[in-house]
Design a protein around this motif. Structure first.
Motif, PDB file in Angstrom:
ATOM      1  N   UNK A   1       5.850   6.650  -5.227  1.00  0.00           N
ATOM      2  CA  UNK A   1       5.558   6.450  -3.805  1.00  0.00           C
ATOM      3  C   UNK A   1       5.929   5.038  -3.362  1.00  0.00           C
ATOM      4  N   UNK A   2       5.623   4.060  -4.214  1.00  0.00           N
ATOM      5  CA  UNK A   2       5.938   2.663  -3.899  1.00  0.00           C
ATOM      6  C   UNK A   2       7.445   2.463  -3.859  1.00  0.00           C
ATOM      7  N   UNK A   3       8.138   2.986  -4.860  1.00  0.00           N
ATOM      8  CA  UNK A   3       9.599   2.848  -4.915  1.00  0.00           C
ATOM      9  C   UNK A   3      10.240   3.488  -3.696  1.00  0.00           C
TER      10      UNK A   3
ATOM     11  N   UNK B   1      -0.372 -12.673   1.603  1.00  0.00           N
ATOM     12  CA  UNK B   1      -0.385 -12.564   3.064  1.00  0.00           C
ATOM     13  C   UNK B   1      -1.324 -11.457   3.515  1.00  0.00           C
ATOM     14  N   UNK B   2      -1.318 -10.321   2.812  1.00  0.00           N
ATOM     15  CA  UNK B   2      -2.185  -9.200   3.176  1.00  0.00           C
ATOM     16  C   UNK B   2      -3.655  -9.582   3.060  1.00  0.00           C
TER      17      UNK B   2
ATOM     18  N   UNK C   1       0.115  -1.239   1.689  1.00  0.00           N
ATOM     19  CA  UNK C   1       1.537  -1.099   1.384  1.00  0.00           C
ATOM     20  C   UNK C   1       2.392  -1.372   2.613  1.00  0.00           C
ATOM     21  N   UNK C   2       1.951  -0.880   3.778  1.00  0.00           N
ATOM     22  CA  UNK C   2       2.701  -1.114   5.014  1.00  0.00           C
ATOM     23  C   UNK C   2       2.705  -2.592   5.375  1.00  0.00           C
ATOM     24  N   UNK C   3       1.565  -3.264   5.209  1.00  0.00           N
ATOM     25  CA  UNK C   3       1.476  -4.692   5.506  1.00  0.00           C
ATOM     26  C   UNK C   3       2.402  -5.497   4.600  1.00  0.00           C
ATOM     27  N   UNK C   4       2.447  -5.137   3.329  1.00  0.00           N
ATOM     28  CA  UNK C   4       3.312  -5.841   2.380  1.00  0.00           C
ATOM     29  C   UNK C   4       4.778  -5.609   2.729  1.00  0.00           C
TER      30      UNK C   4
END
Length: 527
Positions: free
Chosen positions: A5-7, A69-70, A41-44
């Motif tokens: 999912x991350x990839x 940052x998140x 994940x979206x913020x990163x």
């Protein structure tokens, strides 16, 4: 969250994670609650997209910075109110190749300077034109439909460049061009863009609402023949709400904190606004401290609010009634000392309300050049001792209150735009809403001062501090013009009015309800 999912999420944006970066990111995301993982994940991803990276292969250090940052962004609600100085705004440039905003310092390797180079003057118009151009070509009127249905309603208009017009060998009809209105010869207007310049014939032009001034960016429709563009209609580029802008550029925000952009997208901060439903901001302009009547009215005002202190008092100049007297440090110092003494008579206001002081055109400092620095402390006497939580801000400046962005600007801008408009609608129409025309003009230009530099001087390399992109939630245009409130594209513009000239009228803004209330200081009570 599994690695696939991350990839997949990063590959959609054109990034590839190194193994150690992927392992680190999965570990950090899995440490969060299930309901937080998608948001994290979206913020990163947003943070990575906002960086000027030289490679699409992401190292662990890049991901570590994004994760930091998140976590920092989720702590932003610890400080509900921030005041940002114009000279601390982050400067961005729109990159045509990557179609995203990049920090100017990152791309050009040098900070902004008050003493700009010859290129700095040209950059003023080049940079704001790129902002408006990318906004315009994304608008549904000009963006081609994803799937053609064979209906004329789905056909987008074509936006041409000046170069295309000049290179046409035949008579072009009903073409639309985006460019800057210029006057290269006395009494003769031209349309200019980065590709060229073409002479305009405005004799039969229909003006589509607004105050059209030299150096404003406009859209013209008409025919090109014999090296002249005959304009049939002239208007401003289509506007865009902040919600739309931020959906494309979540990391682009002019405030000084690299994490501050997140506040406008945070559901947590929006909920905090509703919890603090009694918060209110009081705005007063032309607070003439050398006038006895004004000081008496301020005493009534402060006494009325002393039992229920506002969140913020925003006091906007000019702070003396006579032009030129502001250069006298003695007079100015004495007046501010009296103001500090008056406020100190109401201890709850001193401890519970924030005072923000914004200079006017005639207050001490560099005259008639924007952005204008804050009033020097050497001019305010012992005011800071009596009101220690007061903030002396620049003109313009920005207030961040939870999820909201409030821009404060002091300039007699409406009269300047009316005087310099090439078309005066009040000469042809019986009823003209000048404030609405003004708001339409500055939103269309994404700029507080769409005027020639000789009319509205500003520091070339700090012109970006006057941008209106993305649109703030509130824009306070303090002007000696009559008070008004206009809402457009989910942005509220208002003028509190000149306190002594408008029967001591002022404005109160309620952030939770996002409403502006007209108020007035009577002789005895607030009304």
């Amino acid at each position: 969250m599994n690695k696939s999912n991350i990839i997949s999420a990063f590959s959609i944006h054109g990034f590839t994670l190194r193994r150690e970066a992927l392992n680190y990111l999965q570990q950090e995301i899995d440490s969060l609650g299930v309901d937080q993982r998608k948001e994290a994940l979206q913020s990163i991803l947003d943070h990575v997209n906002g960086q000027n990276l030289s490679s699409s292969m992401l190292e662990k250090s890049v991901i570590e910075s994004a994760v930091k940052n998140f976590y920092h962004a989720n702590d932003v609600d610890e400080v509900p109110l921030n005041v940002f100085d114009a000279f601390s705004f982050v400067r961005y440039t729109y990159d045509l190749d990557s179609k995203r905003f990049i920090k100017w310092d990152t791309l050009h390797k040098k900070p902004s300077s008050l003493h700009g180079s010859p290129d700095s003057k040209a950059n003023i118009f080049r940079e704001i034109f790129k902002v408006i151009q990318q906004r315009t070509i994304r608008h549904h009127l000009f963006a081609p439909p994803a799937i053609s249905e064979g209906s004329n309603q789905n056909q987008a208009y074509t936006l041409f460049t000046v170069e295309h017009v000049l290179g046409s060998s035949s008579k072009d009809t009903n073409i639309i061009v985006l460019g800057m209105l210029t006057q290269l010869k006395e009494g003769q207007f031209y349309l200019e863009d980065p590709t060229g310049v073409v002479r305009l014939n405005l004799s039969k032009t229909t003006y589509k609402g607004g105050l059209f001034t030299e150096n404003s960016i406009v859209m013209v429709e008409g025919n090109y023949e014999d090296r002249v563009f005959y304009v049939s209609a002239l208007g401003f580029p289509p506007a865009e709400s902040a919600d739309v802008s931020l959906s494309f550029f979540q990391t682009f925000h002019p405030a000084s904190s690299e994490h501050s952009y997140i506040h406008r997208l945070s559901d947590d901060l929006k909920r905090s606004e509703q919890i603090h439903g009694d918060a209110m901001f009081v705005f007063l302009s032309d607070v003439w401290l050398d006038q006895l009547k004004v000081m008496q009215k301020l005493q009534i005002l402060f006494a009325g609010y002393s039992l229920m202190p506002p969140t913020v008092f925003v006091l906007i100049g000019n702070f003396l009634s006579l032009s030129g007297v502001g250069s006298s440090s003695k007079v100015f110092e004495e007046c501010f000392s009296k103001l500090g003494q008056l406020i100190s008579e109401f201890p709850r206001l001193v401890t519970e309300s924030q005072f923000v002081i914004v200079p006017g055109p005639d207050d001490p400092g560099v005259p008639y050049v924007l952005p204008r620095p804050a009033i020097p402390f050497s001019y305010v006497g012992d005011f800071k001792k009596k009101v220690p939580n007061a903030i002396f801000a620049s003109n313009p400046c920005r207030l961040q209150y939870y999820s909201q962005d409030i821009l404060i600007f002091r300039e007699d801008i409406i009269s300047k735009m009316c005087r310099n408009s090439i078309y005066t609608p009040w000469e042809y129409e019986e009823k003209v809403d000048i404030p609405s025309l003004f708001v339409k003009s500055v939103i269309g230009n994404a700029h507080l001062l769409p005027l020639a530099l000789n009319v509205a001087p500003r520091y070339w390399e700090y012109d970006y501090a006057l941008w209106l992109y993305p649109l703030p939630d509130v824009v306070v245009c303090a002007d000696k013009y009559d008070p008004y409130t206009v809402t457009s594209n989910n942005c509220t513009f208002f003028n509190p009015g000149s306190l002594p000239r408008s029967n001591f009228a002022f404005k109160v803004y309620f952030p939770a309800a996002r409403q502006v209330e007209d108020s007035e200081i009577s002789d005895e009570t607030l009304s």
